[in-house]
Design an enzyme around this catalytic site. Structure first.
Site, short mmCIF file in Angstrom:
data_model
loop_
_atom_site.label_atom_id
_atom_site.label_comp_id
_atom_site.label_asym_id
_atom_site.label_seq_id
_atom_site.Cartn_x
_atom_site.Cartn_y
_atom_site.Cartn_z
N SER A 141 0.84 -1.19 0.00
CA SER A 141 0.00 0.00 0.00
C SER A 141 0.88 1.25 0.00
CB SER A 141 -0.93 -0.04 1.22
OG SER A 141 -1.90 0.97 1.13
N ASN A 142 0.33 2.39 0.35
CA ASN A 142 1.10 3.63 0.40
C ASN A 142 0.57 4.50 1.53
OD1 ASN A 142 -0.97 5.56 -0.70
ND2 ASN A 142 -0.88 4.09 -2.40
#
Ligand code: C5P
Length: 222
Positions: free
Chosen positions: A29-30
């Protein structure tokens, strides 16, 4: 802004990160907080729009009186977006969608073995570009987070993704952008642009909605 500038319109906004599964307990993810997209959803609601907020996993509270649709992966986000495509007039893509996902999702937790492991990634669909290519496309607005040649790269994305507007911001500055409560941006469209100096994301969202409403009116006149 004048209230009611988006009255009678349905605006869809994507926000937050996506999560791309590696196995049942892990993902890629980020750091997107979702703040900009959530602020746009609230501003559009205040401007009189019916708002659908398609959101990846975030920790912030959803604004009241918007239709929240929670998603995990880029492919979930695309599916949710396509469900609304023919009923919305304006689509704003503020999500930080993962560009790639693991090619294979393991059914069981991957066990620790050698000193290194390889993970093959495959390209995700581009949500905003898919929406903008659709036959009954809404007025489509994207974001571009860049660390250099911000306006040049953003104008390239405006054209390549077939967008009506793009909001470009410089994420190399640590006082604004990702995760911050503040943002500065230049908004570009085919024959114009407007810059916003550093301001809170709530204030910027309201100004963006005002500009989007104005450009949308020009677009429907054509
Ligand atoms: O190409 P890039 O990721 O920089 O483009 C950013 C814009 O495209 C944002 O509006 C983002 O929400 C959107 N995007 C998308 N789906 C992707 C990648 C980006 O909708 N897979």
């Amino acid at each position: 802004f004048e209230s009611g500038i988006l009255a009678g319109l349905h605006l869809v906004v994507t926000a937050g990160p996506t999560r791309e599964a590696i196995d049942p307990v892990r993902y890629i993810s980020n750091h997107s907080s979702g703040k900009m997209g959530y602020a746009i959803a609230a501003a559009a609601r205040d401007a009189g729009a019916r708002v659908t907020l398609i959101s990846g996993p975030v920790t912030i509270q959803a604004p009241e009186r918007v239709n929240l649709e929670k998603v995990e992966s880029a492919r979930d986000m695309l599916e949710a977006a396509l469900e609304h495509i023919s009923s919305c007039q304006i689509f704003v893509a503020a999500a930080a969608v993962a560009d790639y996902r693991p090619l294979n999702v393991a059914n069981q937790k991957i066990k620790k073995s050698g000193d290194s492991m390889d993970l093959t990634m495959i390209k995700n669909p581009d949500v905003v570009a898919t929406v903008a290519q659709h036959e009954q496309r809404p007025f489509t607005v994207g974001f571009a987070a860049e660390t250099q040649a911000v306006e040049d790269y953003a104008r390239g994305k405006l054209e390549n993704k077939n967008l009506d507007m793009i909001v470009a911001n410089d994420v190399s500055r640590d006082d604004i952008g990702f995760n911050s409560d503040h943002n500065a941006a230049t908004v570009l469209w085919s024959d114009g642009q407007q810059s916003f100096d550093s301001m809170s994301k709530d204030t910027m969202a309201r100004q963006l909605i005002e500009l989007i409403a104005h450009r949308y009116q020009q677009y429907t006149k054509k």
